[in-house]
Design a protein around this motif. Structure first.
Motif, PDB file in Angstrom:
ATOM      1  N   GLU A  56      45.101  43.474  38.317  1.00  0.00           N
ATOM      2  CA  GLU A  56      44.957  44.923  38.509  1.00  0.00           C
ATOM      3  C   GLU A  56      43.498  45.325  38.707  1.00  0.00           C
ATOM      4  OE1 GLU A  56      47.040  46.437  35.095  1.00  0.00           O
ATOM      5  OE2 GLU A  56      48.979  46.376  36.140  1.00  0.00           O
ATOM      6  N   LEU A  57      42.585  44.519  38.188  1.00  0.00           N
ATOM      7  CA  LEU A  57      41.157  44.820  38.300  1.00  0.00           C
ATOM      8  C   LEU A  57      40.576  44.461  39.662  1.00  0.00           C
ATOM      9  CD1 LEU A  57      40.050  43.502  34.783  1.00  0.00           C
ATOM     10  CD2 LEU A  57      40.405  45.897  35.471  1.00  0.00           C
ATOM     11  N   LYS A  87      50.187  24.699  33.394  1.00  0.00           N
ATOM     12  CA  LYS A  87      50.103  25.659  32.295  1.00  0.00           C
ATOM     13  C   LYS A  87      49.178  26.803  32.701  1.00  0.00           C
ATOM     14  CE  LYS A  87      50.986  22.412  28.567  1.00  0.00           C
ATOM     15  NZ  LYS A  87      52.396  22.626  28.462  1.00  0.00           N
ATOM     16  N   CYS A  88      49.550  28.015  32.284  1.00  0.00           N
ATOM     17  CA  CYS A  88      48.709  29.161  32.608  1.00  0.00           C
ATOM     18  C   CYS A  88      48.761  30.191  31.483  1.00  0.00           C
ATOM     19  CB  CYS A  88      49.109  29.771  33.955  1.00  0.00           C
ATOM     20  SG  CYS A  88      50.851  30.056  34.199  1.00  0.00           S
ATOM     21  N   SER A  89      47.815  31.107  31.539  1.00  0.00           N
ATOM     22  CA  SER A  89      47.736  32.176  30.547  1.00  0.00           C
ATOM     23  C   SER A  89      48.990  33.037  30.616  1.00  0.00           C
ATOM     24  CB  SER A  89      46.504  33.047  30.819  1.00  0.00           C
ATOM     25  OG  SER A  89      45.322  32.290  30.682  1.00  0.00           O
ATOM     26  N   PRO A  90      49.241  33.835  29.570  1.00  0.00           N
ATOM     27  CA  PRO A  90      50.416  34.713  29.587  1.00  0.00           C
ATOM     28  C   PRO A  90      50.407  35.635  30.813  1.00  0.00           C
ATOM     29  CG  PRO A  90      49.416  34.683  27.407  1.00  0.00           C
ATOM     30  CD  PRO A  90      48.483  33.938  28.327  1.00  0.00           C
ATOM     31  N   ALA A  91      51.593  35.945  31.289  1.00  0.00           N
ATOM     32  CA  ALA A  91      51.742  36.785  32.479  1.00  0.00           C
ATOM     33  C   ALA A  91      51.036  38.125  32.317  1.00  0.00           C
ATOM     34  CB  ALA A  91      53.222  36.997  32.787  1.00  0.00           C
ATOM     35  N   GLU A  92      51.115  38.719  31.133  1.00  0.00           N
ATOM     36  CA  GLU A  92      50.494  40.036  30.914  1.00  0.00           C
ATOM     37  C   GLU A  92      48.985  39.972  31.154  1.00  0.00           C
ATOM     38  OE1 GLU A  92      52.134  38.385  28.107  1.00  0.00           O
ATOM     39  OE2 GLU A  92      53.980  39.052  29.080  1.00  0.00           O
ATOM     40  N   THR A  93      48.366  38.892  30.733  1.00  0.00           N
ATOM     41  CA  THR A  93      46.924  38.718  30.917  1.00  0.00           C
ATOM     42  C   THR A  93      46.594  38.584  32.396  1.00  0.00           C
ATOM     43  OG1 THR A  93      46.691  37.647  28.765  1.00  0.00           O
ATOM     44  CG2 THR A  93      44.949  37.223  30.388  1.00  0.00           C
ATOM     45  N   ARG A  94      47.351  37.751  33.101  1.00  0.00           N
ATOM     46  CA  ARG A  94      47.078  37.517  34.518  1.00  0.00           C
ATOM     47  C   ARG A  94      47.312  38.776  35.351  1.00  0.00           C
ATOM     48  NH1 ARG A  94      50.574  33.774  36.432  1.00  0.00           N
ATOM     49  NH2 ARG A  94      51.909  33.843  34.607  1.00  0.00           N
ATOM     50  N   ASP A 139      44.669  32.760  37.489  1.00  0.00           N
ATOM     51  CA  ASP A 139      44.301  32.546  36.097  1.00  0.00           C
ATOM     52  C   ASP A 139      42.877  32.027  35.975  1.00  0.00           C
ATOM     53  OD1 ASP A 139      44.688  32.426  33.357  1.00  0.00           O
ATOM     54  OD2 ASP A 139      45.793  30.529  33.405  1.00  0.00           O
ATOM     55  N   PRO A 140      41.873  32.851  36.285  1.00  0.00           N
ATOM     56  CA  PRO A 140      41.903  34.262  36.664  1.00  0.00           C
ATOM     57  C   PRO A 140      41.805  34.441  38.178  1.00  0.00           C
ATOM     58  CG  PRO A 140      39.650  33.657  36.176  1.00  0.00           C
ATOM     59  CD  PRO A 140      40.499  32.409  35.978  1.00  0.00           C
ATOM     60  N   PRO A 141      42.029  35.674  38.643  1.00  0.00           N
ATOM     61  CA  PRO A 141      41.770  35.967  40.053  1.00  0.00           C
ATOM     62  C   PRO A 141      40.255  35.950  40.285  1.00  0.00           C
ATOM     63  CG  PRO A 141      42.371  37.973  38.892  1.00  0.00           C
ATOM     64  CD  PRO A 141      42.508  36.842  37.911  1.00  0.00           C
ATOM     65  N   HIS A 142      39.845  35.380  41.422  1.00  0.00           N
ATOM     66  CA  HIS A 142      38.412  35.253  41.686  1.00  0.00           C
ATOM     67  C   HIS A 142      38.057  35.816  43.056  1.00  0.00           C
ATOM     68  CE1 HIS A 142      39.497  31.781  44.118  1.00  0.00           C
ATOM     69  NE2 HIS A 142      40.044  31.196  43.065  1.00  0.00           N
ATOM     70  N   LEU A 143      36.776  35.755  43.378  1.00  0.00           N
ATOM     71  CA  LEU A 143      36.299  36.330  44.637  1.00  0.00           C
ATOM     72  C   LEU A 143      36.918  35.636  45.846  1.00  0.00           C
ATOM     73  CD1 LEU A 143      32.529  36.940  43.783  1.00  0.00           C
ATOM     74  CD2 LEU A 143      34.422  38.579  43.757  1.00  0.00           C
ATOM     75  N   GLY A 144      37.292  34.380  45.729  1.00  0.00           N
ATOM     76  CA  GLY A 144      37.971  33.686  46.821  1.00  0.00           C
ATOM     77  C   GLY A 144      39.334  34.297  47.109  1.00  0.00           C
ATOM     78  N   HIS A 145      40.058  34.675  46.059  1.00  0.00           N
ATOM     79  CA  HIS A 145      41.353  35.337  46.256  1.00  0.00           C
ATOM     80  C   HIS A 145      41.159  36.654  47.005  1.00  0.00           C
ATOM     81  CE1 HIS A 145      42.632  33.052  42.422  1.00  0.00           C
ATOM     82  NE2 HIS A 145      43.205  32.452  43.457  1.00  0.00           N
ATOM     83  N   SER A 146      40.155  37.408  46.607  1.00  0.00           N
ATOM     84  CA  SER A 146      39.875  38.683  47.275  1.00  0.00           C
ATOM     85  C   SER A 146      39.493  38.462  48.735  1.00  0.00           C
ATOM     86  CB  SER A 146      38.746  39.427  46.553  1.00  0.00           C
ATOM     87  OG  SER A 146      39.133  39.737  45.230  1.00  0.00           O
ATOM     88  N   GLN A 147      38.725  37.410  48.986  1.00  0.00           N
ATOM     89  CA  GLN A 147      38.298  37.063  50.354  1.00  0.00           C
ATOM     90  C   GLN A 147      39.508  36.755  51.238  1.00  0.00           C
ATOM     91  OE1 GLN A 147      35.308  33.917  50.339  1.00  0.00           O
ATOM     92  NE2 GLN A 147      36.272  32.961  52.105  1.00  0.00           N
ATOM     93  N   PRO A 199      32.882  41.885  38.561  1.00  0.00           N
ATOM     94  CA  PRO A 199      32.339  42.215  37.235  1.00  0.00           C
ATOM     95  C   PRO A 199      33.397  42.687  36.235  1.00  0.00           C
ATOM     96  CG  PRO A 199      30.888  43.039  38.950  1.00  0.00           C
ATOM     97  CD  PRO A 199      32.119  42.517  39.643  1.00  0.00           C
ATOM     98  N   ALA A 200      34.366  43.471  36.689  1.00  0.00           N
ATOM     99  CA  ALA A 200      35.412  43.958  35.782  1.00  0.00           C
ATOM    100  C   ALA A 200      36.236  42.805  35.210  1.00  0.00           C
ATOM    101  CB  ALA A 200      36.321  44.946  36.506  1.00  0.00           C
ATOM    102  N   VAL A 201      36.458  41.764  36.005  1.00  0.00           N
ATOM    103  CA  VAL A 201      37.196  40.588  35.528  1.00  0.00           C
ATOM    104  C   VAL A 201      36.353  39.837  34.498  1.00  0.00           C
ATOM    105  CG1 VAL A 201      38.163  38.347  36.212  1.00  0.00           C
ATOM    106  CG2 VAL A 201      38.613  40.381  37.607  1.00  0.00           C
ATOM    107  N   ALA A 202      35.075  39.658  34.773  1.00  0.00           N
ATOM    108  CA  ALA A 202      34.183  38.978  33.828  1.00  0.00           C
ATOM    109  C   ALA A 202      34.145  39.731  32.495  1.00  0.00           C
ATOM    110  CB  ALA A 202      32.779  38.851  34.415  1.00  0.00           C
ATOM    111  N   GLU A 203      34.083  41.064  32.567  1.00  0.00           N
ATOM    112  CA  GLU A 203      34.064  41.872  31.343  1.00  0.00           C
ATOM    113  C   GLU A 203      35.360  41.705  30.558  1.00  0.00           C
ATOM    114  OE1 GLU A 203      33.129  45.965  32.343  1.00  0.00           O
ATOM    115  OE2 GLU A 203      31.434  45.306  33.582  1.00  0.00           O
TER     116      GLU A 203
END
Length: 185
Positions: A58-59, A46-53, A11-19, A172-176
């Motif tokens: 997916e990005l 607390k976290c954002s809705p599941a659909e958002t995460r 929430d959100p996924p970041h470059l560390g998760h990808s690493q 970048p897709a996550v930031a967008e």
């Protein structure tokens, strides 16, 4: 196949998760990494809705990575041990492991059935900057000779809220997506 589950809020996924996922695959510790977004967090985070995460996850998916929705589809609090057992039963052809960041070690003894879980499943521990690699339990394997993760989702949410750049924090897709949907503001 060797499957390593990577649980989190993402929430959100970041470059560390990808690493982390990339390291597991490059070191042949997993044939696939399955991102496992939590449904209801066990420690009342607390976290954002599941659909958002899920949309954000997916990005960031790369080859040999997928999203496992088991915990989101369950009612109530997510218990890692129950998830590991259920997925092992659902996919008996796979061998499951789990990856955590070193930030989880201090409270790992609070995880439900942690001793049974460690007895049944290997756990990989990825270093996070500012967190000790202790305590370690039997069947925990520290990933060595890797750069520690220096990014946190908390840091990204704060940056997004203040309008700061998310460059070098998320893809970048996550930031967008965050900007387009005004998430965290």
């Amino acid at each position: 196949m060797k499957i390593t589950l990577f649980g989190g809020t993402f929430d959100p996924p970041h470059l560390g998760h990808s690493q982390i996922a990339r390291t597991l695959l490059e070191q042949n510790l997993a044939d696939e990494v399955w991102f496992l977004p939590v449904g209801e967090h066990a420690f009342e985070k607390k976290c954002s809705p599941a659909e958002t995460r899920v949309a954000l996850l997916e990005l960031v998916l790369a080859e040999h990575q997928r999203i496992e929705l088991y915990e989101i589809e369950q009612q109530g609090m997510s218990i890692t041990y129950d998830t590991l057992r259920a997925l092992s039963k659902k996919y008996p052809q796979h061998q499951f492991a789990f990856v955590i960041g070193s930030d989880n070690l201090e409270k790992f003894h609070l995880w439900h059935h942690y001793q049974e879980m460690l007895h049944a499943f290997p756990f990989f521990v990825y270093p996070r900057e500012g967190y000790s690699l202790a305590p370690l339990y039997e069947n925990m394997h520290v990933l060595t000779q890797v750069p520690p993760v220096t990014i946190s989702s908390t840091q990204i949410r704060a940056a997004a809220k203040s309008g700061a750049s998310l460059e070098n924090l998320v893809k970048p897709a996550v930031a967008e997506y965050i900007a387009e949907h005004t998430i965290y503001q």
